[in-house]
Design an enzyme around this catalytic site. Structure first.
Site, short mmCIF file in Angstrom:
data_model
loop_
_atom_site.label_atom_id
_atom_site.label_comp_id
_atom_site.label_asym_id
_atom_site.label_seq_id
_atom_site.Cartn_x
_atom_site.Cartn_y
_atom_site.Cartn_z
N GLY A 33 -0.88 -32.50 0.17
CA GLY A 33 -0.24 -33.14 -1.11
C GLY A 33 -0.04 -34.07 -1.15
O GLY A 33 -1.20 -35.50 -1.03
N PHE A 35 1.33 -38.74 -1.27
CA PHE A 35 1.56 -39.67 0.32
C PHE A 35 3.22 -39.95 -0.61
O PHE A 35 3.07 -39.80 -1.90
CB PHE A 35 0.99 -41.25 0.18
CG PHE A 35 0.02 -40.72 1.17
CD1 PHE A 35 -0.68 -39.72 1.23
CD2 PHE A 35 -0.57 -41.74 2.04
CE1 PHE A 35 -2.01 -39.61 2.20
CE2 PHE A 35 -1.60 -42.12 2.74
CZ PHE A 35 -2.10 -40.94 3.14
N GLY A 36 4.08 -39.94 0.51
CA GLY A 36 5.27 -40.07 -0.37
C GLY A 36 6.11 -38.89 0.29
O GLY A 36 7.14 -38.83 0.21
N GLY A 37 6.22 -38.07 -0.05
CA GLY A 37 6.31 -36.96 0.63
C GLY A 37 7.44 -36.62 0.15
O GLY A 37 7.08 -36.53 -1.36
N THR A 38 8.31 -35.62 0.25
CA THR A 38 9.09 -34.76 -0.95
C THR A 38 10.32 -36.15 -1.84
O THR A 38 10.84 -35.96 -2.57
CB THR A 38 10.22 -34.03 0.17
OG1 THR A 38 9.57 -32.81 0.38
CG2 THR A 38 11.67 -33.24 -0.79
N CYS A 39 10.49 -36.92 -0.08
CA CYS A 39 11.54 -37.79 -1.12
C CYS A 39 11.21 -39.14 -2.57
O CYS A 39 11.72 -38.62 -3.48
CB CYS A 39 11.62 -38.87 -0.33
SG CYS A 39 12.31 -40.38 -0.86
N HIS A 437 39.52 -58.25 -3.75
CA HIS A 437 40.49 -57.20 -5.12
C HIS A 437 40.32 -58.09 -6.42
O HIS A 437 40.17 -59.39 -7.00
CB HIS A 437 41.91 -58.24 -4.80
CG HIS A 437 43.35 -57.51 -6.10
ND1 HIS A 437 43.49 -56.39 -5.96
CD2 HIS A 437 43.84 -58.03 -6.93
CE1 HIS A 437 44.20 -57.08 -7.15
NE2 HIS A 437 44.60 -57.72 -8.15
#
Length: 451
Positions: A33, A35-39, A437
């Site tokens: 597939g 490069f970088g995969g699902t993410c 704050h």
């Protein structure tokens, strides 16, 4: 058979294993597939780029509570989509070229084990002294009568559609349903969510789950305790027959999104032929150091753990990288404080035990809930629905869990993650640091002080 020192299967998080420290190894990267995969390609990154745009739309529409009366022109979906993938898509070829130029052999065919530490990759057979399996997971396609006759989307495809549908039916009630329900509603779709359980986001703390279900029901049609019995074509769209508390009914929509879970890709890998033990859900069984059952084989990410979280996979990559290079100093990774976030509207984040889990385990716990509305910044937001919830062990006063629903929840929870990870007491996290704050972090501080 070509022999390597290191073969990495899966170029999502697995791509991070290559670097200067492994340059001396004869190495191969295998991924059919992108490069970088699902993410990178069909998960975390493009979906959050869409969420940011959806947030802008919803915040404009809700700004009347602040005295700002704004309208939103129709969102130019293709421009939004192309901005996202115009940035992401070129990265694949860049990564392939970079790996090859750095001396790594890149295989773009699918791999499967034919024996322990032996792989068939396309027409070639390769072996390696060390193999790291990081082939990820994919959407579950449920067994619904008629599904093979209708078009449908999963998280793999929904972000690349050419037009936002006028109506969308979402099958499932988890992270993906929550995020894409938000995105596509903001961009103009009428969204129906069909959930077979009594609330949305059932894995969350029950108080968070109930609040999100209430808020989501204001935006979407939400059918709870409802099962899908069949689907069929209806014109250019789909007709979904469901059975729930109101009996049987048909939900019609232009498009359908299936998001009922994910499964590890071990079946495509033929892991059993590689001698790899699997757990009952099909994940590769590993120890705390990410070692698989075959010496020299390691596994990480969605294919090995149940978290399905990129930050967990990244931590495992760093661990495996160290262990490969320092076999005399094997490190392990704990699982006690693995946080998550749901980038819906409002944002949700959690870490550690839910209150229902603490009750089920019979733990003597303290609990505190602090509304954003009880802080100065919450006043500024005119927020009436967000809260911070913390649980602590009554005996030693350490944090058991933390759960937030509201703006910037994924950021606000970070000091609580740190406190859990370092074993600090709620008193230390509350009193030994200063909280700015009037920032939203005061809701975290006040929840801790209440304990």
């Amino acid at each position: 058979m070509r022999q390597y020192d290191l073969v990495v299967l899966g170029m999502g998080s697995g791509n991070m294993l290559f670097g200067d420290e492994t340059a001396h190894l004869r190495s191969a990267a295998v991924d059919p597939g992108r490069f970088g995969g699902t993410c990178l390609n069909r998960g975390c990154i493009p979906s959050k780029m869409l969420v940011v745009t959806a947030d802008a739309v919803v915040e404009a529409r809700e700004a009347a509570r602040l005295g700002v009366h704004a309208t939103v022109d129709p969102v130019r979906w293709r421009a939004v989509r192309d901005r996202v993938f115009g940035r992401i898509d070129p990265l694949h070829q860049d990564a392939v070229r970079y790996r090859r130029e750095s001396g790594v052999d890149v295989y773009t065919d699918a791999a499967r084990f034919v024996a322990p530490k032996v792989l068939q990759v396309g027409s070639e057979r390769i072996g390696a002294e060390t193999i790291v399996v990081a082939v990820g997971s994919r959407p579950v396609i449920p067994d619904i009568p008629g599904l093979d006759t209708v078009p449908y989307h999963t998280s793999d495809t929904i972000m690349r559609i050419d037009e936002v549908p006028a109506s969308l039916v979402v099958i499932g009630g988890g992270f993906i349903a929550a995020e894409f329900g938000h995105v596509l509603d903001a961009f103009g779709a009428e969204v129906t969510i069909v959930q077979h359980r009594p609330r949305l986001l059932m894995a969350e703390d029950e108080q968070v789950s109930a609040r999100f279900t209430e808020l989501a029901s204001r935006r979407h049609r939400v059918l709870l305790d409802t099962e899908v019995t069949s689907v069929a074509r209806r014109g250019d769209g789909v007709a979904v027959t469901v059975r729930g508390p109101q009996g049987e009914q048909v939900v019609e929509a232009e498009a359908m999104l299936l998001c009922v879970g994910r499964r590890p890709n071990t079946d495509r890998l033929d892991a059993a032929a590689g001698g790899l033990e699997l757990d009952s859900d099909g994940h590769i069984a590993t120890d705390a150091a990410c070692r698989a059952s075959v010496p020299g084989v390691w596994a990480l990410g969605d294919v090995a753990n149940h978290f399905q979280l990129k930050h967990r996979a990244n931590a495992e990559v760093r661990l495996v990288s160290h262990n490969l290079l320092h076999p005399d100093d094997i490190r392990t990774l704990g699982t006690s404080a693995v946080p998550h976030a749901v980038f819906t509207h409002p944002q949700i984040a959690g870490v550690g035990m839910t209150e229902q889990e603490a009750r089920r385990r019979g733990i003597d716990y303290l609990v505190s809930v602090r509304d954003y509305a009880q802080t100065a910044y919450g006043w500024a937001l005119e927020d009436t629905t967000s809260f911070v919830k913390v649980l602590a062990n009554r005996a030693d006063r350490t944090l058991l869990g933390a759960h937030i629903i509201g703006p910037q929840a994924a950021t606000l929870i970070q000091p609580l993650i740190q406190g859990m990870s370092l074993g600090q007491t709620v008193d230390q996290v509350a009193r030994d640091v200063l909280y700015i704050h009037p920032a939203l972090t005061e809701a975290v501080e006040q929840a801790l002080l209440d304990l």
